[in-house]
Scaffold this motif. Structure first.
Motif, PDB file in Angstrom:
ATOM      1  N   ASP A  14       0.813  -1.213   0.000  1.00 49.64           N
ATOM      2  CA  ASP A  14       0.000   0.000   0.000  1.00 49.64           C
ATOM      3  C   ASP A  14       0.845   1.260   0.000  1.00 49.64           C
ATOM      4  O   ASP A  14       0.405   2.318  -0.458  1.00 49.64           O
ATOM      5  CB  ASP A  14      -0.933   0.014   1.212  1.00 49.64           C
ATOM      6  CG  ASP A  14      -2.052  -1.010   1.080  1.00 49.64           C
ATOM      7  OD1 ASP A  14      -2.364  -1.369  -0.066  1.00 49.64           O
ATOM      8  OD2 ASP A  14      -2.574  -1.456   2.108  1.00 49.64           O
ATOM      9  N   ASP A  15       2.077   1.161   0.545  1.00 55.49           N
ATOM     10  CA  ASP A  15       2.959   2.340   0.561  1.00 55.49           C
ATOM     11  C   ASP A  15       3.398   2.728  -0.838  1.00 55.49           C
ATOM     12  O   ASP A  15       3.772   3.876  -1.076  1.00 55.49           O
ATOM     13  CB  ASP A  15       4.196   2.052   1.423  1.00 55.49           C
ATOM     14  CG  ASP A  15       3.831   1.799   2.881  1.00 55.49           C
ATOM     15  OD1 ASP A  15       2.862   2.419   3.357  1.00 55.49           O
ATOM     16  OD2 ASP A  15       4.500   0.974   3.527  1.00 55.49           O
ATOM     17  N   ASN A 305      -3.522  10.002   5.402  1.00 59.16           N
ATOM     18  CA  ASN A 305      -2.953   9.670   4.090  1.00 59.16           C
ATOM     19  C   ASN A 305      -3.031   8.172   3.809  1.00 59.16           C
ATOM     20  O   ASN A 305      -2.416   7.688   2.858  1.00 59.16           O
ATOM     21  CB  ASN A 305      -1.497  10.140   3.991  1.00 59.16           C
ATOM     22  CG  ASN A 305      -0.604   9.473   5.026  1.00 59.16           C
ATOM     23  OD1 ASN A 305      -1.088   8.840   5.974  1.00 59.16           O
ATOM     24  ND2 ASN A 305       0.711   9.614   4.857  1.00 59.16           N
ATOM     25  N   ARG A 306      -3.774   7.422   4.621  1.00 61.12           N
ATOM     26  CA  ARG A 306      -3.944   5.984   4.415  1.00 61.12           C
ATOM     27  C   ARG A 306      -5.342   5.701   3.885  1.00 61.12           C
ATOM     28  O   ARG A 306      -6.243   6.530   3.959  1.00 61.12           O
ATOM     29  CB  ARG A 306      -3.713   5.210   5.719  1.00 61.12           C
ATOM     30  CG  ARG A 306      -2.320   5.400   6.308  1.00 61.12           C
ATOM     31  CD  ARG A 306      -1.217   4.931   5.337  1.00 61.12           C
ATOM     32  NE  ARG A 306      -1.324   3.543   4.985  1.00 61.12           N
ATOM     33  CZ  ARG A 306      -0.820   2.535   5.696  1.00 61.12           C
ATOM     34  NH1 ARG A 306      -0.169   2.781   6.831  1.00 61.12           N
ATOM     35  NH2 ARG A 306      -0.947   1.285   5.292  1.00 61.12           N
ATOM     36  N   ARG A 310      -6.958  -0.527   4.975  1.00 57.08           N
ATOM     37  CA  ARG A 310      -5.537  -0.872   4.809  1.00 57.08           C
ATOM     38  C   ARG A 310      -4.738  -0.584   6.076  1.00 57.08           C
ATOM     39  O   ARG A 310      -3.513  -0.610   6.061  1.00 57.08           O
ATOM     40  CB  ARG A 310      -4.928  -0.102   3.651  1.00 57.08           C
ATOM     41  CG  ARG A 310      -5.161  -0.732   2.274  1.00 57.08           C
ATOM     42  CD  ARG A 310      -6.593  -0.730   1.857  1.00 57.08           C
ATOM     43  NE  ARG A 310      -6.765  -1.135   0.457  1.00 57.08           N
ATOM     44  CZ  ARG A 310      -7.920  -1.285  -0.119  1.00 57.08           C
ATOM     45  NH1 ARG A 310      -9.036  -1.070   0.555  1.00 57.08           N
ATOM     46  NH2 ARG A 310      -8.007  -1.652  -1.390  1.00 57.08           N
ATOM     47  N   THR A 311      -5.421  -0.283   7.166  1.00 54.94           N
ATOM     48  CA  THR A 311      -4.757  -0.023   8.439  1.00 54.94           C
ATOM     49  C   THR A 311      -5.339  -0.964   9.492  1.00 54.94           C
ATOM     50  O   THR A 311      -6.417  -1.545   9.300  1.00 54.94           O
ATOM     51  CB  THR A 311      -4.984   1.434   8.887  1.00 54.94           C
ATOM     52  OG1 THR A 311      -6.385   1.624   9.173  1.00 54.94           O
ATOM     53  CG2 THR A 311      -4.564   2.407   7.797  1.00 54.94           C
TER      54      THR A 311
END
Length: 400
Positions: A14-15, A305-306, A310-311
């Motif tokens: 994802d980064d 910013n995520r 996805r966290t």
């Protein structure tokens, strides 16, 4: 540490993901605002009619040619190789990005209406001219002065053609009225009712007004816990806009007047103002006017910013326009299938530490249930990705 030693770096996919196609960056290009995308995704989005601006923050992009970000490409290749997928630069995209050059339903209806009007005019002209073509008098005077009957197949054929033209004209006029009704319904103001379609455009994957999902027929089993949360303007991405009643969020390509805040999401996401740390709550979201969406809950401390799901402090059910329904829990995806829910019911039971997603039609049908923790208050959370103008999510009144 030796000068030639490697520096350990922990990266997740994802980064280095593209927020348009949601895959690992391929031939990455970075805009002046700092956001990066797959070069092909960005060019395709701009060709599809999106303004030449960053899809995330909407900052205008110069007309200069796009250049590859070599460092991001190197990192993406290394991460891809570590996952056993081969270099990212050599891999073909798994699927076409959600942003495609498609006409809106309104545009198609307008074009069909114009074509049918032309057909009606042509049919009326042919109908008026029909009796004059190939016809002749029923009687003719002979050389002896007597009238001779000349009833012929030509006359029968003309009469038959007239009947066929009348039938065609009736059918075309009926279609014309239906198209006009569709067009006037599509152009109705946003403020009329929540049950009506907002001034939004939807792709063929979204149902048209006449073929929407069945309306609920009985009260919800969660009626006593039903709430109707409202969108939080303080967390709203600059690529979104919210209705006056704060219950409809829509993708917008217009510059928003909301003041900047560090609480705003960089991607097209938004929280609700309500936050829960205990008790039981249930709410419903109408998703039929959005092609690509995610609906769930997230901690108020989720990084802006995520991406939702996805966290480790966000959970969601997600629909991709390519035909895939999945849930994201603890930053992991579980594919559920290809059936799209028209209305999503969210059941948050913080007394039992459970979160459940339901597909709502005549009754609630469980799609997925998982455990959830509330170390900090949880907000209803939403993500409208794909950035198609007019895509909307509506928080609807649950049945009681």
């Amino acid at each position: 540490m030796a000068s030639a030693g490697a520096v350990p770096v922990w990266l997740e996919e994802d980064d280095l993901g593209c927020c348009i196609c949601h895959e690992l960056l391929r031939d990455p290009t970075t805009l002046l605002c700092g956001h990066s995308f797959c070069r092909a995704c960005l060019e395709r989005a701009w060709r599809a009619g999106a303004p030449r601006a960053c899809p995330v923050c909407r900052e205008p992009a110069p007309r200069a040619p796009l250049r590859r970000n070599l460092l991001l490409q190197l990192l993406a290749d290394k991460l891809s190789a570590a996952a056993g997928l081969g270099p990212a630069s050599a891999r073909r995209p798994a699927s076409p990005p959600p942003v495609t050059a498609q006409k809106s339903v309104t545009e198609v209806v307008q074009e069909l209406t114009a074509l049918v009007e032309k057909l009606v005019d042509i049919t009326k002209n042919v109908q008026r001219q029909g009796p004059l073509l190939g016809s002749r008098p029923d009687k003719e005077t002979s050389s002896s002065g007597q009238e001779v009957s000349l009833a012929s197949p030509t006359r029968v054929t003309a009469r038959t053609s007239e009947e066929e033209l009348r039938e065609i004209l009736c059918a075309l006029e009926e279609i014309q009225e239906k198209l006009r009704g569709q067009l006037s319904w599509k152009e109705a103001p946003k403020e009329q009712t929540q049950a009506e379609l907002p001034e939004a455009v939807s792709s063929p994957s979204c149902p048209q007004p006449g073929s929407s999902w069945p309306a609920p027929k009985r009260a919800s089993q969660f009626a006593q816990w039903a709430i109707t949360p409202t969108f939080d303007l303080g967390s709203l991405s600059c690529s979104l806009e919210v209705s006056k009643d704060c219950r409809t969020v829509t993708v917008s390509h217009c510059q928003q007047n909301y003041p900047w805040s560090p609480q705003r999401f960089s991607a097209s996401q938004v929280f609700c103002s309500q936050a829960f740390s205990s008790g039981r709550q249930y709410w419903e979201v109408d998703t039929q006017y959005c092609n690509d969406w995610a609906v769930g809950v997230a901690s108020g401390a989720m990084a802006r910013n995520r991406m939702l799901g996805r966290t480790v402090d966000s959970w969601c059910v997600e629909w991709k326009g390519i035909g895939r329904l999945s849930v994201w829990t603890m930053a992991r995806e579980t594919v559920l299938g290809s059936d799209r829910p028209g209305v999503v019911g969210v059941w948050l039971d913080l007394e039992e530490g459970k979160l459940a997603f339901y597909s709502v039609a005549s009754q609630e049908s469980l799609m997925y249930e998982c455990e959830v923790s509330a170390c900090s208050p949880l907000h209803p959370a939403f993500w409208l990705f794909g950035l198609r103008r007019g895509n909307s999510l509506i928080i609807k009144q649950a049945r009681v």
